[in-house]
Design a protein around this motif. Structure first.
Motif, PDB file in Angstrom:
ATOM      1  N   ASP A   1       0.348  -1.096  -0.298  1.00  0.00           N
ATOM      2  CA  ASP A   1      -0.358  -0.594   0.156  1.00  0.00           C
ATOM      3  C   ASP A   1       0.685   1.166   0.027  1.00  0.00           C
ATOM      4  OD1 ASP A   1      -3.145   0.433   1.698  1.00  0.00           O
ATOM      5  OD2 ASP A   1      -1.756   2.360   0.826  1.00  0.00           O
ATOM      6  N   PRO A   2       1.025   2.519  -1.182  1.00  0.00           N
ATOM      7  CA  PRO A   2       1.319   3.336  -0.961  1.00  0.00           C
ATOM      8  C   PRO A   2       1.650   3.874   0.903  1.00  0.00           C
ATOM      9  CG  PRO A   2      -0.507   3.556  -2.622  1.00  0.00           C
ATOM     10  CD  PRO A   2      -0.748   2.050  -1.912  1.00  0.00           C
ATOM     11  N   ALA A   3       0.705   3.407   1.947  1.00  0.00           N
ATOM     12  CA  ALA A   3       0.961   4.408   2.825  1.00  0.00           C
ATOM     13  C   ALA A   3       1.844   3.450   3.969  1.00  0.00           C
ATOM     14  CB  ALA A   3      -0.988   3.641   4.034  1.00  0.00           C
TER      15      ALA A   3
ATOM     16  N   LEU B   1       5.133   5.873   2.565  1.00  0.00           N
ATOM     17  CA  LEU B   1       4.973   6.689   3.398  1.00  0.00           C
ATOM     18  C   LEU B   1       5.077   6.803   4.767  1.00  0.00           C
ATOM     19  CD1 LEU B   1       1.042   7.939   1.659  1.00  0.00           C
ATOM     20  CD2 LEU B   1       3.809   8.966   1.132  1.00  0.00           C
TER      21      LEU B   1
ATOM     22  N   ARG C   1       8.486   8.957   6.541  1.00  0.00           N
ATOM     23  CA  ARG C   1       8.204   9.175   7.652  1.00  0.00           C
ATOM     24  C   ARG C   1       8.662   8.806   8.958  1.00  0.00           C
ATOM     25  NH1 ARG C   1       3.230  11.718  10.460  1.00  0.00           N
ATOM     26  NH2 ARG C   1       3.578  10.803  12.764  1.00  0.00           N
TER      27      ARG C   1
ATOM     28  N   ARG D   1       1.745   1.305  -9.586  1.00  0.00           N
ATOM     29  CA  ARG D   1       1.775   1.779  -8.036  1.00  0.00           C
ATOM     30  C   ARG D   1       2.954   3.424  -7.962  1.00  0.00           C
ATOM     31  NH1 ARG D   1      -0.649  -2.640  -4.679  1.00  0.00           N
ATOM     32  NH2 ARG D   1      -2.751  -1.959  -5.174  1.00  0.00           N
TER      33      ARG D   1
ATOM     34  N   LEU E   1       3.159   6.060 -10.299  1.00  0.00           N
ATOM     35  CA  LEU E   1       2.395   7.535  -9.621  1.00  0.00           C
ATOM     36  C   LEU E   1       2.958   7.932  -8.717  1.00  0.00           C
ATOM     37  CD1 LEU E   1      -0.253   8.621 -10.748  1.00  0.00           C
ATOM     38  CD2 LEU E   1      -1.736   7.297 -10.017  1.00  0.00           C
TER      39      LEU E   1
ATOM     40  N   PHE F   1       7.130  15.824  -2.250  1.00  0.00           N
ATOM     41  CA  PHE F   1       7.620  16.262  -1.794  1.00  0.00           C
ATOM     42  C   PHE F   1       9.292  16.451  -1.383  1.00  0.00           C
ATOM     43  CE2 PHE F   1       3.748  15.485   1.298  1.00  0.00           C
ATOM     44  CZ  PHE F   1       2.407  15.070   0.553  1.00  0.00           C
TER      45      PHE F   1
ATOM     46  N   TRP G   1      13.230  12.319   7.251  1.00  0.00           N
ATOM     47  CA  TRP G   1      12.527  13.045   7.507  1.00  0.00           C
ATOM     48  C   TRP G   1      12.221  13.576   8.737  1.00  0.00           C
ATOM     49  CZ3 TRP G   1      10.225  14.767   3.202  1.00  0.00           C
ATOM     50  CH2 TRP G   1       9.306  15.258   2.851  1.00  0.00           C
TER      51      TRP G   1
ATOM     52  N   PRO H   1      -5.855   5.078   5.603  1.00  0.00           N
ATOM     53  CA  PRO H   1      -4.276   5.720   7.062  1.00  0.00           C
ATOM     54  C   PRO H   1      -3.823   7.237   5.436  1.00  0.00           C
ATOM     55  CG  PRO H   1      -4.101   4.152   5.426  1.00  0.00           C
ATOM     56  CD  PRO H   1      -5.082   4.549   5.375  1.00  0.00           C
ATOM     57  N   ASP H   2      -3.933   7.528   5.106  1.00  0.00           N
ATOM     58  CA  ASP H   2      -3.601   8.428   4.510  1.00  0.00           C
ATOM     59  C   ASP H   2      -4.312   8.949   3.024  1.00  0.00           C
ATOM     60  OD1 ASP H   2      -1.409   9.719   1.827  1.00  0.00           O
ATOM     61  OD2 ASP H   2      -0.860  10.243   3.369  1.00  0.00           O
TER      62      ASP H   2
ATOM     63  N   GLY I   1      -2.121   8.316  -0.394  1.00  0.00           N
ATOM     64  CA  GLY I   1      -2.105   7.192  -0.058  1.00  0.00           C
ATOM     65  C   GLY I   1      -3.046   6.226  -1.522  1.00  0.00           C
TER      66      GLY I   1
ATOM     67  N   VAL J   1      -4.015   7.387  -4.999  1.00  0.00           N
ATOM     68  CA  VAL J   1      -3.180   6.397  -6.015  1.00  0.00           C
ATOM     69  C   VAL J   1      -3.020   5.306  -6.154  1.00  0.00           C
ATOM     70  CG1 VAL J   1      -0.427   6.597  -5.652  1.00  0.00           C
ATOM     71  CG2 VAL J   1      -0.986   8.524  -5.091  1.00  0.00           C
ATOM     72  N   SER J   2      -3.700   4.606  -5.039  1.00  0.00           N
ATOM     73  CA  SER J   2      -3.738   3.634  -5.186  1.00  0.00           C
ATOM     74  C   SER J   2      -4.706   2.801  -5.821  1.00  0.00           C
ATOM     75  CB  SER J   2      -3.841   2.713  -4.202  1.00  0.00           C
ATOM     76  OG  SER J   2      -3.443   1.050  -3.861  1.00  0.00           O
TER      77      SER J   2
ATOM     78  N   VAL K   1      -4.064  14.142  -5.794  1.00  0.00           N
ATOM     79  CA  VAL K   1      -4.646  12.945  -4.479  1.00  0.00           C
ATOM     80  C   VAL K   1      -4.632  14.258  -3.053  1.00  0.00           C
ATOM     81  CG1 VAL K   1      -3.613  11.945  -5.519  1.00  0.00           C
ATOM     82  CG2 VAL K   1      -2.361  12.717  -4.226  1.00  0.00           C
ATOM     83  N   TYR K   2      -3.801  15.008  -2.923  1.00  0.00           N
ATOM     84  CA  TYR K   2      -4.165  15.212  -1.734  1.00  0.00           C
ATOM     85  C   TYR K   2      -5.105  17.396  -1.684  1.00  0.00           C
ATOM     86  CZ  TYR K   2      -0.534  12.404   0.029  1.00  0.00           C
ATOM     87  OH  TYR K   2       0.074  11.173   0.460  1.00  0.00           O
TER      88      TYR K   2
ATOM     89  N   LEU L   1      -3.654  17.523   2.321  1.00  0.00           N
ATOM     90  CA  LEU L   1      -1.281  17.516   2.344  1.00  0.00           C
ATOM     91  C   LEU L   1      -1.332  18.149   3.639  1.00  0.00           C
ATOM     92  CD1 LEU L   1       0.380  17.914  -0.257  1.00  0.00           C
ATOM     93  CD2 LEU L   1       0.449  19.824   0.656  1.00  0.00           C
TER      94      LEU L   1
ATOM     95  N   SER M   1      -1.104  14.733   5.834  1.00  0.00           N
ATOM     96  CA  SER M   1      -0.772  13.866   5.220  1.00  0.00           C
ATOM     97  C   SER M   1      -0.016  12.701   6.160  1.00  0.00           C
ATOM     98  CB  SER M   1      -0.099  13.885   3.547  1.00  0.00           C
ATOM     99  OG  SER M   1       0.809  14.718   4.102  1.00  0.00           O
ATOM    100  N   LYS M   2       0.598  11.649   5.433  1.00  0.00           N
ATOM    101  CA  LYS M   2       1.878  11.139   6.472  1.00  0.00           C
ATOM    102  C   LYS M   2       2.388  11.581   6.936  1.00  0.00           C
ATOM    103  CE  LYS M   2       0.548   6.279   6.895  1.00  0.00           C
ATOM    104  NZ  LYS M   2       0.770   6.542   8.260  1.00  0.00           N
ATOM    105  N   LEU M   3       3.512  12.070   5.003  1.00  0.00           N
ATOM    106  CA  LEU M   3       4.507  13.301   5.341  1.00  0.00           C
ATOM    107  C   LEU M   3       4.209  14.914   5.617  1.00  0.00           C
ATOM    108  CD1 LEU M   3       5.611  11.767   2.001  1.00  0.00           C
ATOM    109  CD2 LEU M   3       6.913  10.995   4.158  1.00  0.00           C
TER     110      LEU M   3
END
Lengths: 143, 493, 323
Positions: free
Chosen positions: A53-55, A58, A62, A90, A93, A101, A140, C268-269, C272, C275-276, C304-305, C309, C312-314
């Motif tokens: 998952d992209p999460a 991230l 993080r 995925r 993208l 970021f 980060w 969770p985000d 993200g 994107v998925s 997406v954000y 933003l 978000s996690k970041l």
């Protein structure tokens, strides 16, 4: 005055998500074959690269990872048929979002490594560690 | 210390303003500074966005007048893509826009600036709000206003998708059109809208214009500034909210220049002061001479009074009659009384309603050709509308994919920022003598800037009837002499 | 029995959430009659000592909208937290950072450079706003502009969230009624349903069971058929990953969803997940072709954000060292 400069070499922290059927098996094989490669990688085993998952990516950044590596089966060989295609899309993208970021391209990678390609794994990991070493720490900062 | 003057020019700002007044040894005002302490950065964070997202992103500059930004952005996209909107789309846009101007102006009249006049500037604070209006003119009035506002906003939502932050505008057209059935409903609603507009006119006449004390107040020197005026006019020189050229007149009413929005950089520049986040647009032909009146000063004004001054008339009959009465009563063109903005706003309420009815009655507005798809490579685009509070210019540059590379926004209340600062300074100087400050001066300062209907006035007019205000008065040696804070009462409920 | 005390406050906000309250129209009078409004957003002097004078927890509910952009806003948020039993983050900016959160792709210096030096209409004379400025008559102050925008729960403990940009009257009213009626879900909940927008979208029936798109289109490239699922037409609609409750207003306006009601529970985000989602529906397995199609997502981060933003996690773009 003669100063001894002890250069603390930056050791990148790489989080890797390896698919159970291919890349993780290759890592096993590398281990059994006593192959040496950079110890900077923390491996998380997933059943398929499509599980990533992209999460997760991230969260890894993080939490302080300097790089994130995904390893999966070659296109066409996915144990679940299509999972790695999803991972591939995925990745395409998410890389762009990460770049926005300020997380450079070299820090996030996707590699196709089959169960027998221990050498390929070794080379990929070593290469990534050196590239990330050159990019420097990410570490980060949140908040 | 927090700053309390809640003035919000419709810029990339929100919320808060602050006034610092400096006194000399005799207790006279040396200078009153009006500061805007905030910024959000829209122009910068638009960079990298898809151009077609600009109308929805920029509408978040302001939740009271989102449609103004949405429309200016949409027109800038037309220019960016060189995609001329279809006739139907153009009519739909102008109609939606007229509805918006009508409801926004009416909101100000009854909820915001109007209460000062309907209830009276010397009335107890607790009554200077919509409740006081209702008390004075009756509950039926209140219900009528709330119902009219609700209906008009419902129409905007039906056509624009949403009333707060519409999704309507696209380069070369609009997202949604009207069926004939819907058009008939809109036309019926427009008739009610015109009735309501004429009702607003009646209320204003009965309560304000027939009251000599108010007229004297409007024409008093403390609220007068002789500046240039700018407004959007059609090819006949008449006021138009949706489109036209920008006409600028000098303090004597002579035309200085008339230009298309595309050429704004030739005529307008922005002055920076380090004590405020807002920038001050000025006429390049005159140059920045400071916060001063007069034909040699680059300071100019926008919004209802300025629009009436800058135009040669109104394009609809009843509004034109009111326009003529307006100037006749106040001694000819141009009118320099800041408080006359309230009256000018009433003229515009009637114009907006008449224009709405004109457009809604045209069967061709129910056409199906609402989009012209862009074919050209995007590069640069500039769009202008008249927001309720004045000229609004959106200027974008993009790469060949239509990703924005730059954004420059000149927002309504910004154009008035210099004149507002001057009004505050003048009101303070006229009211404070010998170091004596009381509630009365707070009131006078308040009236000076509320007339400009700075955005977020919605929130500045609290239930207690006063604009929250914090004044800090500093003596010649820099020490804090007095601090007056007003507007802390709890809401009577 | 005394009426519950209620407060409103706004941070970096456009005022749309305030307008949403006014849009309750005649219904707002019922609400007003049921509570004792002790602090009106923006309308009252938010001098800290006035709120500090209130006993702790004497305010039943504080509704706070807007993102946190300035130190003063954070301080007020903390103060209201102390004085209130319940704090509600009201609107997308308070919940997620909102559109002002897009400024987190930049920093103070880049924003100021544009505004006060580089913008084409600026007549630059070298000056730019400063926190302390000497003028002939004395000294003036301005609050400092931070590099980073935050959501409300990144600075204080938040009890509930009301989603939307802005929340619709219906969602708002339901939230207020739940509060006044004491029927509240566990702390931390978003006061709206937990189903994706698709469930209330009129076009849901025309949505294919498996959405498989061979090519993506930007809204400028086609005129949407308003009777058919927009995703199926190749346009990015974030309905499937966005919380519903808004009655699909944008879809009724013939435009796709951009995600303003934010994530569903357990996401969770938001970005993200979006994107998925986009990667899943693009049905292309050849890498070069997949890249070509996905590059049509011309502004992935902004898409997406757009509203989330800051949360978000970041959280923000990496700051340059020394910025």
């Amino acid at each position: 005055m003669q100063a001894t400069v002890q250069e603390q070499r930056f050791e990148p922290r790489i989080v890797a998500f390896f698919c159970n059927w291919c890349t993780y098996a290759a890592a096993d094989l590398a281990g059994i074959s006593r192959m040496k490669y950079a110890p900077n990688v923390k491996v998380v085993r997933v059943m398929c690269s499509g599980r990533v998952d992209p999460a997760f990516v991230l969260e890894a950044f993080r939490s302080g990872a300097d790089g994130v590596l995904i390893g999966g089966c070659h296109p066409g060989d996915c144990h679940y048929k299509e999972g790695n295609y999803k991972a591939m899309r995925r990745f395409l993208l998410l890389s762009r979002v990460l770049e926005d970021f300020g997380i450079e391209r070299g820090r996030f990678r996707l590699e196709w490594i089959s169960a027998s390609e221990a050498e390929k794994l070794r080379a990929a990991v070593n290469r990534m560690v050196e590239d990330v070493r050159k990019l420097g720490p990410l570490r980060w900062k949140v908040g | 210390m927090s700053r309390q003057v809640v003035i919000d020019p419709v810029t990339r700002l929100e919320g808060h303003g602050r006034i610092h007044i400096f006194l000399d040894e005799k207790g006279e005002v040396r200078r009153a500074y009006f500061q805007i302490p905030e910024l959000r950065g829209f122009e910068k964070f638009l960079v990298g966005r898809c151009a077609e997202d600009a109308p929805q992103i920029t509408s978040r500059i302001c939740g009271v007048c989102p449609t103004a930004h949405h429309m200016a952005a949409t027109k800038a996209l037309d220019d960016l893509y060189k995609a001329e909107p279809t006739d139907t789309a153009r009519k739909l846009r102008e109609m939606l826009y007229s509805i918006f101007m009508l409801e926004d102006h009416a909101l100000h009249l009854f909820f915001l600036g109007g209460p000062d006049f309907v209830v009276g500037p010397t009335a107890p604070k607790a009554e200077r709000n919509i409740l006081g209006v209702i008390q004075k003119v009756g509950l039926e009035v209140g219900k009528k206003v709330i119902a009219a506002r609700k209906e008009l906003r419902g129409l905007i939502q039906e056509l624009g998708g949403r009333v707060i932050h519409p999704v309507f505008g696209l380069p070369g057209g609009v997202a949604k059109g009207l069926t004939e059935e819907a058009r008939v409903r809109f036309e019926e609603a427009a008739r009610r809208g015109l009735e309501f507009a004429l009702f607003c006119e009646t209320v204003f006449e009965d309560v304000v214009l027939k009251n000599k004390a108010y007229v004297d107040l409007i024409t008093s020197d403390a609220y007068t500034h002789r500046t240039h005026y700018a407004g959007l006019v059609d090819s006949n020189g008449r006021s138009n909210f949706y489109d036209g050229t920008i006409r600028v007149v000098d303090p004597s009413g002579n035309e200085v220049v008339r230009f298309a929005a595309r050429d704004y950089l030739k005529h307008i520049a922005e002055h920076v002061e380090p004590w405020t986040y807002v920038k001050f647009p000025f006429l390049k032909a005159r140059g920045w001479k400071g916060f001063v009146d007069g034909p040699e000063s680059g300071v100019y004004s926008v919004a209802p009074l300025a629009r009436l001054n800058a135009s040669t008339g109104m394009a609809t009959p009843r509004a034109q009659a009111l326009y003529e009465t307006f100037f006749k009563t106040l001694g000819g063109k141009p009118v320099h009384f800041t408080l006359a903005n309230h009256w000018a706003r009433v003229v515009e309420i009637v114009y907006a309603a008449e224009r709405f009815l004109e457009l809604a009655s045209d069967p061709s507005i129910a056409g199906t050709d609402i989009r012209r798809l862009p074919t050209e490579t995007p590069r640069e685009g500039i769009g202008v509308v008249e927001a309720p509070r004045g000229l609004l210019i959106h200027h974008y540059t993009s790469d060949e994919r239509g990703i924005l590379t730059g954004a420059n926004l000149l927002v309504a209340t910004q154009h008035n920022a210099a004149r507002i600062a001057m009004s505050v300074d003048k009101a303070a100087k006229a009211s404070i003598h010998g170091g004596v400050i009381d509630d009365g001066i707070l009131n006078k300062v308040e009236m000076a800037f509320r007339a400009y209907d700075p955005c977020h006035a919605c929130a500045t007019h609290s239930m207690p009837g006063s604009m929250p205000l914090k004044l800090q008065v500093f003596a010649a040696d820099g020490s804090l002499v007095r601090e007056i804070v007003r507007g802390v009462e709890a809401c009577p409920s | 029995m005394a009426k519950p005390k209620v407060a409103f406050y706004w941070c970096a906000s456009c005022g749309g959430c305030e307008e949403a309250v006014v849009d309750l129209a005649e219904k707002v009078l019922n609400v007003v009659a049921a509570v004792d409004i002790v602090f009106w957003p923006v309308a009252l002097d938010f001098k800290k000592s006035d709120v500090e004078a209130m006993p702790d927890k004497s305010i039943a509910v504080s509704f706070i909208n807007g993102a946190i952009r300035l130190s003063e806003q954070e301080e007020m948020a903390q103060l209201l937290r102390r004085k209130s039993q319940v704090v509600i983050a009201f609107g997308a900016c308070a919940q997620l950072g909102g559109i002002p959160g897009l400024a987190n792709l930049w920093d103070r210096r880049s924003i100021f450079d544009w505004y006060y030096r580089q913008a084409p209409s600026v007549a630059p004379d070298g000056s730019a706003p400063a926190t302390k400025v000497k003028v002939p008559e004395g000294e003036l102050e301005l609050p400092a502009f931070w590099d980073t925008v935050k959501s409300l729960d990144q600075v204080i403990d938040v009890d509930y969230f009301v989603p939307g940009c802005p929340p619709t009257p219906k969602v708002l009213l339901a939230a207020v009624e739940a509060l006044l009626g004491g029927k509240l879900p566990p702390k931390g909940a978003v006061l709206a349903g937990d189903k994706s927008l698709c469930h209330e979208c009129r076009l849901n029936d025309s949505k294919p069971e498996k959405i498989l798109i061979a090519d993506l289109k930007r809204i400028t490239e086609l005129q949407l058929d308003p009777e058919k699922c927009y995703l199926a037409q190749g346009v990015i609609c974030l309905g499937p990953v966005t919380r519903g409750g808004c009655e699909a207003l944008c879809i009724e306006g013939h435009m796709p969803c951009t995600g303003c009601f934010g994530p569903l529970d357990q996401t969770p985000d938001y970005g993200g997940t979006a994107v998925s989602f986009l990667a899943s529906i693009v049905d292309v397995n050849d890498e070069a072709e997949a890249k070509r199609v996905l590059d049509k997502v011309a502004d992935p981060t902004g898409i997406v954000y757009r509203y989330s933003l800051a949360r978000s996690k970041l959280g923000r773009k990496r700051l340059e060292a020394g910025a």
